[in-house]
Scaffold this motif. Sequence first.
Motif, PDB file in Angstrom:
ATOM      1  N   TRP A 180    -105.046 -26.365  10.731  1.00  0.00           N
ATOM      2  CA  TRP A 180    -105.236 -25.493   9.563  1.00  0.00           C
ATOM      3  C   TRP A 180    -105.552 -24.060   9.991  1.00  0.00           C
ATOM      4  O   TRP A 180    -105.207 -23.100   9.289  1.00  0.00           O
ATOM      5  CB  TRP A 180    -106.331 -26.048   8.663  1.00  0.00           C
ATOM      6  CG  TRP A 180    -107.701 -26.101   9.297  1.00  0.00           C
ATOM      7  CD1 TRP A 180    -108.240 -27.124  10.020  1.00  0.00           C
ATOM      8  CD2 TRP A 180    -108.690 -25.078   9.263  1.00  0.00           C
ATOM      9  NE1 TRP A 180    -109.502 -26.808  10.447  1.00  0.00           N
ATOM     10  CE2 TRP A 180    -109.812 -25.558   9.994  1.00  0.00           C
ATOM     11  CE3 TRP A 180    -108.760 -23.805   8.693  1.00  0.00           C
ATOM     12  CZ2 TRP A 180    -110.971 -24.809  10.166  1.00  0.00           C
ATOM     13  CZ3 TRP A 180    -109.908 -23.059   8.861  1.00  0.00           C
ATOM     14  CH2 TRP A 180    -110.997 -23.547   9.580  1.00  0.00           C
ATOM     15  N   GLN A 183    -102.177 -22.471  10.785  1.00  0.00           N
ATOM     16  CA  GLN A 183    -101.421 -22.191   9.561  1.00  0.00           C
ATOM     17  C   GLN A 183    -101.931 -20.933   8.863  1.00  0.00           C
ATOM     18  O   GLN A 183    -101.135 -20.103   8.400  1.00  0.00           O
ATOM     19  CB  GLN A 183    -101.514 -23.395   8.615  1.00  0.00           C
ATOM     20  CG  GLN A 183    -100.781 -24.641   9.123  1.00  0.00           C
ATOM     21  CD  GLN A 183    -100.965 -25.824   8.192  1.00  0.00           C
ATOM     22  OE1 GLN A 183    -101.768 -25.786   7.247  1.00  0.00           O
ATOM     23  NE2 GLN A 183    -100.226 -26.894   8.450  1.00  0.00           N
ATOM     24  N   ARG A 184    -103.233 -20.757   8.815  1.00  0.00           N
ATOM     25  CA  ARG A 184    -103.781 -19.579   8.138  1.00  0.00           C
ATOM     26  C   ARG A 184    -103.503 -18.303   8.922  1.00  0.00           C
ATOM     27  O   ARG A 184    -103.216 -17.257   8.332  1.00  0.00           O
ATOM     28  CB  ARG A 184    -105.285 -19.757   7.915  1.00  0.00           C
ATOM     29  CG  ARG A 184    -105.614 -20.856   6.908  1.00  0.00           C
ATOM     30  CD  ARG A 184    -107.092 -20.874   6.563  1.00  0.00           C
ATOM     31  NE  ARG A 184    -107.396 -21.922   5.602  1.00  0.00           N
ATOM     32  CZ  ARG A 184    -108.610 -22.140   5.094  1.00  0.00           C
ATOM     33  NH1 ARG A 184    -109.628 -21.362   5.458  1.00  0.00           N
ATOM     34  NH2 ARG A 184    -108.803 -23.122   4.228  1.00  0.00           N
ATOM     35  N   TRP A 185    -103.584 -18.377  10.252  1.00  0.00           N
ATOM     36  CA  TRP A 185    -103.283 -17.192  11.039  1.00  0.00           C
ATOM     37  C   TRP A 185    -101.818 -16.818  10.939  1.00  0.00           C
ATOM     38  O   TRP A 185    -101.483 -15.631  10.847  1.00  0.00           O
ATOM     39  CB  TRP A 185    -103.676 -17.414  12.502  1.00  0.00           C
ATOM     40  CG  TRP A 185    -105.111 -17.146  12.803  1.00  0.00           C
ATOM     41  CD1 TRP A 185    -106.044 -18.024  13.264  1.00  0.00           C
ATOM     42  CD2 TRP A 185    -105.789 -15.897  12.652  1.00  0.00           C
ATOM     43  NE1 TRP A 185    -107.266 -17.404  13.403  1.00  0.00           N
ATOM     44  CE2 TRP A 185    -107.130 -16.098  13.050  1.00  0.00           C
ATOM     45  CE3 TRP A 185    -105.401 -14.626  12.228  1.00  0.00           C
ATOM     46  CZ2 TRP A 185    -108.076 -15.069  13.025  1.00  0.00           C
ATOM     47  CZ3 TRP A 185    -106.347 -13.618  12.201  1.00  0.00           C
ATOM     48  CH2 TRP A 185    -107.660 -13.835  12.592  1.00  0.00           C
ATOM     49  N   VAL A 186    -100.943 -17.787  10.944  1.00  0.00           N
ATOM     50  CA  VAL A 186     -99.514 -17.493  10.795  1.00  0.00           C
ATOM     51  C   VAL A 186     -99.234 -16.883   9.423  1.00  0.00           C
ATOM     52  O   VAL A 186     -98.459 -15.919   9.297  1.00  0.00           O
ATOM     53  CB  VAL A 186     -98.674 -18.772  11.016  1.00  0.00           C
ATOM     54  CG1 VAL A 186     -97.221 -18.535  10.632  1.00  0.00           C
ATOM     55  CG2 VAL A 186     -98.758 -19.215  12.473  1.00  0.00           C
ATOM     56  N   ALA A 187     -99.866 -17.409   8.384  1.00  0.00           N
ATOM     57  CA  ALA A 187     -99.666 -16.857   7.042  1.00  0.00           C
ATOM     58  C   ALA A 187    -100.204 -15.434   6.935  1.00  0.00           C
ATOM     59  O   ALA A 187     -99.611 -14.583   6.263  1.00  0.00           O
ATOM     60  CB  ALA A 187    -100.343 -17.755   6.005  1.00  0.00           C
ATOM     61  N   ARG A 188    -101.301 -15.155   7.604  1.00  0.00           N
ATOM     62  CA  ARG A 188    -101.883 -13.808   7.529  1.00  0.00           C
ATOM     63  C   ARG A 188    -101.066 -12.801   8.336  1.00  0.00           C
ATOM     64  O   ARG A 188    -100.778 -11.689   7.863  1.00  0.00           O
ATOM     65  CB  ARG A 188    -103.317 -13.847   8.036  1.00  0.00           C
ATOM     66  CG  ARG A 188    -103.991 -12.481   8.070  1.00  0.00           C
ATOM     67  CD  ARG A 188    -105.425 -12.580   8.558  1.00  0.00           C
ATOM     68  NE  ARG A 188    -106.029 -11.255   8.683  1.00  0.00           N
ATOM     69  CZ  ARG A 188    -107.275 -11.025   9.081  1.00  0.00           C
ATOM     70  NH1 ARG A 188    -108.062 -12.050   9.378  1.00  0.00           N
ATOM     71  NH2 ARG A 188    -107.741  -9.794   9.172  1.00  0.00           N
ATOM     72  N   SER A 190     -97.960 -13.022   9.229  1.00  0.00           N
ATOM     73  CA  SER A 190     -96.574 -12.912   8.754  1.00  0.00           C
ATOM     74  C   SER A 190     -96.396 -11.846   7.693  1.00  0.00           C
ATOM     75  O   SER A 190     -95.268 -11.440   7.403  1.00  0.00           O
ATOM     76  CB  SER A 190     -96.097 -14.268   8.205  1.00  0.00           C
ATOM     77  OG  SER A 190     -96.083 -15.246   9.221  1.00  0.00           O
ATOM     78  N   ARG A 191     -97.489 -11.370   7.099  1.00  0.00           N
ATOM     79  CA  ARG A 191     -97.376 -10.293   6.120  1.00  0.00           C
ATOM     80  C   ARG A 191     -96.971  -8.972   6.767  1.00  0.00           C
ATOM     81  O   ARG A 191     -96.413  -8.101   6.094  1.00  0.00           O
ATOM     82  CB  ARG A 191     -98.717 -10.114   5.400  1.00  0.00           C
ATOM     83  CG  ARG A 191     -99.219 -11.362   4.694  1.00  0.00           C
ATOM     84  CD  ARG A 191    -100.649 -11.161   4.203  1.00  0.00           C
ATOM     85  NE  ARG A 191    -101.224 -12.400   3.671  1.00  0.00           N
ATOM     86  CZ  ARG A 191    -102.515 -12.541   3.338  1.00  0.00           C
ATOM     87  NH1 ARG A 191    -103.333 -11.506   3.473  1.00  0.00           N
ATOM     88  NH2 ARG A 191    -102.949 -13.688   2.882  1.00  0.00           N
TER      89      ARG A 191
END
Length: 300
Positions: A180, A183-188, A190-191
């Motif tokens: 998890w 996943q959160r680092w990739v989502a952050r 990726s912006r």
Amino acid sequence: MEQTEHDPYTVLMRQNKLPMSLLNDTAKQTRAPLLETETFEQTFGRHAQRKKPRLSNLDYAALADDAAKRGDTSVSVPGGEHLAGSQGASVENSEYNGNRGGDDDERAEVMERIFTKGQSKRIWGELYKVIDSSDVVVQVLDARDPLGTRSRHIEQFLKREKAHKHLILVLNKCDLVPTWVTQRWVARLSREHPTLAFHASVTNPFGKGSLIQLLRQFSKLHQDKKQISVGFIGYPNSGKSSIINTLKAKRVCKAAPVPGETKVWQYVTLMRRIFLIDCPGVVYPSGDSETDIVLKGVVR
């Protein structure tokens, strides 16, 4: 057009045939409003309000005489010593306590040489060689501390000076953190830039197919070139050489679990149209303490 230019997931083709300079003309041609700050009449006119500086000496002879008079003054110090000139003046102003310095004097702590690894001019020269030779720049981040191993300076340099180069963020060592968190680092991340999670391993890798597919897409965008070069940059011991070995499925770059194993940049052929460039690890100036440097794995 401006929104498309700043979108990291959109690539403008044939920029030479587009009026890209119109987006930057306003920033380059802005001039300081000098006349609004101070009018011409107030500066050079009959009613000028600028005051002339008060000079004690109007020629070089008077200035030399004044300096000679000030240099003749001497101060006697307990112990038979005599200090002249500026040294004597400094002794007059400070209290003499026998040690020529009070107990409250502060000294800047000298950092050991071992904590300055990865900051030499040679290492920075290798980094800029890789950036200049690459069409795609891959910044390798440590999943345990992505922001600490990320270089805003390099990203701003690429955006300002090398806008035609593509930047990718690779979150390596994702097997050392919970899923998890990755996943959160990739989502952050990726912006701002395309981000991939990766686990470097020759036998059991993760993210290898996604990275190769992304590099193939970049090679198709540059059909006018015979091949493209992909440079891997990042902090020491972040896994740059290990990622190249994973993509090649064999050991082509010397990798070790200690920082500073890669000394110079080296070319590696991945495919007929894709070349990889390995770069030595660079410690970016971020004001880290000795504890932070040790925790980031920079020190052997």
